[in-house]
Write an enzyme that holds these catalytic residues in place. Structure first.
Site, PDB file in Angstrom:
ATOM      1  CE  LYS A   1      11.116 -24.726  12.285  1.00  0.00           C
ATOM      2  NZ  LYS A   1      12.135 -23.728  11.968  1.00  0.00           N
TER       3      LYS A   1
ATOM      4  CE  LYS B   1       4.968 -16.040  22.260  1.00  0.00           C
ATOM      5  NZ  LYS B   1       6.090 -16.179  21.313  1.00  0.00           N
TER       6      LYS B   1
ATOM      7  CE  LYS C   1       1.994 -19.313  12.994  1.00  0.00           C
ATOM      8  NZ  LYS C   1       2.435 -19.718  14.253  1.00  0.00           N
TER       9      LYS C   1
ATOM     10  NE  ARG D   1      -1.953  -1.587   3.455  1.00  0.00           N
ATOM     11  CZ  ARG D   1      -2.358  -1.720   4.708  1.00  0.00           C
ATOM     12  NH1 ARG D   1      -3.608  -1.524   4.995  1.00  0.00           N
ATOM     13  NH2 ARG D   1      -1.515  -2.059   5.660  1.00  0.00           N
TER      14      ARG D   1
ATOM     15  CG  HIS E   1       4.101 -24.780  14.580  1.00  0.00           C
ATOM     16  ND1 HIS E   1       3.892 -24.582  13.237  1.00  0.00           N
ATOM     17  CD2 HIS E   1       4.358 -23.562  15.095  1.00  0.00           C
ATOM     18  CE1 HIS E   1       4.011 -23.301  12.973  1.00  0.00           C
ATOM     19  NE2 HIS E   1       4.296 -22.656  14.081  1.00  0.00           N
TER      20      HIS E   1
ATOM     21  CG  ASP F   1       1.638 -18.363  18.135  1.00  0.00           C
ATOM     22  OD1 ASP F   1       1.378 -17.951  16.994  1.00  0.00           O
ATOM     23  OD2 ASP F   1       2.713 -18.148  18.721  1.00  0.00           O
TER      24      ASP F   1
END
Ligand code: NDP
Length: 532
Positions: free
Chosen positions: A217, A375, A183, A69, A275, A270
């Site tokens: 991977k 995390k 994703k 944009r 995954h 997430d």
């Protein structure tokens, strides 16, 4: 040189110096990127494209049209921006200027808002000019949606109504037109289903590449090679010999500047829906009859569907959620999740989850699969650990060993230090303890590391995946039924947690391996969680 003969992608052939099979050559095509000024384009897509160019894996007529944009950008200024981004990328060790100078000639920019129909005339015109110049004979194209998921829907509608991506039923038809969707694909079963319905009303399934970059991977693909190209593992790969499986995806980072995104997503959306369930599926699936995309994906769907439903009655027993509290990671003091920017002070979004899954089928009945992700853990690591049963009788035990023998563990490391290790017990050398019933026994590791065996680290996932899109190889992309099967499994957990706020929310200090509630979940009987 070890020989890998699984369906190797062209990227892998280049890495390992083997000859490219003819079918692995990328076809002439133009890649159109929507969201060209975003983070993903800069950090992942261009470094991957540059590497492919450096390894001569792109077809001579390959070109990139970046759409954004920021209409003040030109071909020239966009190229400069991407050159700078390469310099900052961890994935490109050294930029070879001669490679870049050739490659940049094939990078173009056009201003426009991809959610606005008016932009498409300009995109078509520019694409036409590029194709006439670079690959007039072919006009194959793929459209990469590197944009927030909220705009996937309007963009796919416009790709169809503008005629840029017609429905093509025959995968062999040329020119081809493909759409790559990042994703997350939906945020619940209902939204993923609606997006699938829309996409499949406009395009054929073989035109749609749903990215889960974990699948690109090396070790993830190696799970299948390890299981099905060796005869020593598969006979043990079942409830008779495996006591439990642990799947971990740990990050040291917190939410960084993405608090707003993370508050909406949380660890289950997430990491688990995509995954971690992919890792579980590859570990638990039955052997496919071939390595074709549909044969592999059929088996993955089957095994995801056989995972036991997480009912509201069982969720408190089989699932744990938590948020990181203030703590120290890698020697640095860091704040707790609720003190991060753009995070609510009473947030219910988990940054850690652990779930005990059961795969209710003939092979796995009764074997728990402990899956966790968080995390702000002490170490960045993703791995699958298959724990085997303890030997039935310990004649070295009691007096000689003085401890319980550790059962064998096969660990497949997905990142970092991609590789495989097998832990087993050996006799400690020396005659200090001469009597055989008092033999001293110690655990050791047999270790395979990609970097050592093949002389370099595994290829970043996006190189493998981009090349596969150009070749038309779909094995490493998720199919519509697979995405929905994963959401069907995860939805009840999200619904339950959304309707049962945790009060108080369990926490774990940043830099630790998770909350004490998760230790109870795995239990002492299983030896607790691994500390990789
Ligand atoms: P960004 O937030 O950086 O946005 C990407 C670009 O999308 C923006 O730069 C903008 O580009 C365009 N955009 C944003 N909003 C709109 C809108 N309303 N209409 C049209 N275009 C819009 O996202 P990321 O690059 O981080 O992520 C892109 C996709 O990739 C997402 O789906 C994300 O989930 C996924 N992803 C990202 C990863 C990462 O490491 N960043 C990792 C894995 C997946 P412009 O202004 O040029 O049009």
């Amino acid at each position: 040189m070890p020989g890998l003969h699984m369906h190797m992608s062209a990227r892998q052939h280049a890495t390992y110096g083997t000859k490219l099979p003819e079918m692995s050559q990328a076809e002439h095509c133009t890649m159109v990127i929507f969201g060209a000024t975003g983070d993903l384009t800069k950090r992942k897509l261009f470094p991957a494209l540059y590497q492919l160019a450096a390894e001569h894996l792109l077809a001579p007529g390959f070109a990139v049209l970046a759409v954004g944009r920021e209409s003040s950008l030109t071909d020239e200024t966009f190229r400069t921006k991407m050159r700078e981004a390469l310099g900052e990328s961890d994935e490109v060790k050294k930029v070879d200027d001669s490679v870049w100078q050739e490659f940049e000639k094939r990078i173009f920019f056009v201003g426009g808002d991809a959610t606005d129909a008016a932009a498409y005339e300009g995109i078509k015109k520019k694409l036409d000019e590029i194709e006439s110049e670079c690959a007039p004979e072919t006009r194959n194209r793929f459209f990469y949606l590197a944009v927030p998921p909220s705009v996937f829907e309007p963009i796919v509608r416009l790709l169809s109504s503008s005629g840029l991506v017609p429905r093509i039923d025959d995968p062999k038809q040329r020119p081809w037109a493909r759409v790559v969707v990042e994703k997350p694909f939906g945020r619940s079963l209902a939204t993923a289903h609606a997006l699938n319905q829309l996409v499949l009303s406009l395009f054929a399934e073989h035109q749609v590449y749903r990215i889960d970059h974990f699948l690109g991977k090396e070790t993830v693909q190696n799970v299948l090679v390890l299981r099905f190209a060796n005869s020593i593992f598969e006979p043990l790969w079942n409830r008779r010999w495996v006591s439990h499986v642990e799947i971990t995806a740990a990050e040291t980072v917190g939410v960084e500047a993405r608090g707003k995104y993370y508050e909406e997503a949380g660890v289950v959306r997430d990491m688990f829906q995509n995954h971690l369930l992919q890792l579980l599926a590859l570990t638990a699936m039955e052997p496919p009859y071939s390595m074709t995309a549909d044969a592999v994906r059929d088996e993955k769907v089957k095994v995801i569907r056989s995972i036991r439903w997480l009912s509201p009655e069982t969720i408190p027993e089989v699932a744990v959620r938590a948020q990181y509290a203030a703590g120290t990671v890698k020697g640095e003091k860091v704040p707790g999740y609720r003190d991060e920017p753009d995070v609510s002070k009473d947030s219910q979004t988990p940054t850690y989850a652990a779930v005990r899954f059961f795969v209710d089928n003939w092979r796995w009945k009764g074997v728990p699969f402990f899956v966790r992700s968080g995390k702000r853990m002490p170490k960045r690591v993703s791995e699958i650990a298959v724990h085997f049963q303890a030997p039935p009788h310990l004649m070295f035990g009691g007096n000689g060993v003085g401890r319980d023998l550790e059962p064998n563990v096969l660990v497949m490391r997905v990142q970092p230090n991609e590789g495989v290790s097998l832990n087993f017990e050996v006799k400690v050398p020396g005659a200090a303890v001469a009597l055989t019933q008092n033999i001293e026994v110690a655990p050791v590791d047999m270790d395979f590391a990609y970097a050592e065996a093949f002389g370099e680290t595994a290829a970043p996932a996006y190189e493998t995946l981009l090349l596969d899109v150009m070749i038309g190889e779909m094995t490493l992309f998720t199919r519509s039924d697979e995405v929905e099967a994963a959401w069907r499994l995860i939805d009840p957990l999200l619904d339950y947690w959304a309707s049962h706020p945790a009060d108080p929310m369990p926490t774990y200090p940043a830099g630790s391996w998770g909350p004490k509630e998760a230790d109870k979940l795995i239990g002492k009987m299983n030896g607790g969680w691994r500390k990789p």
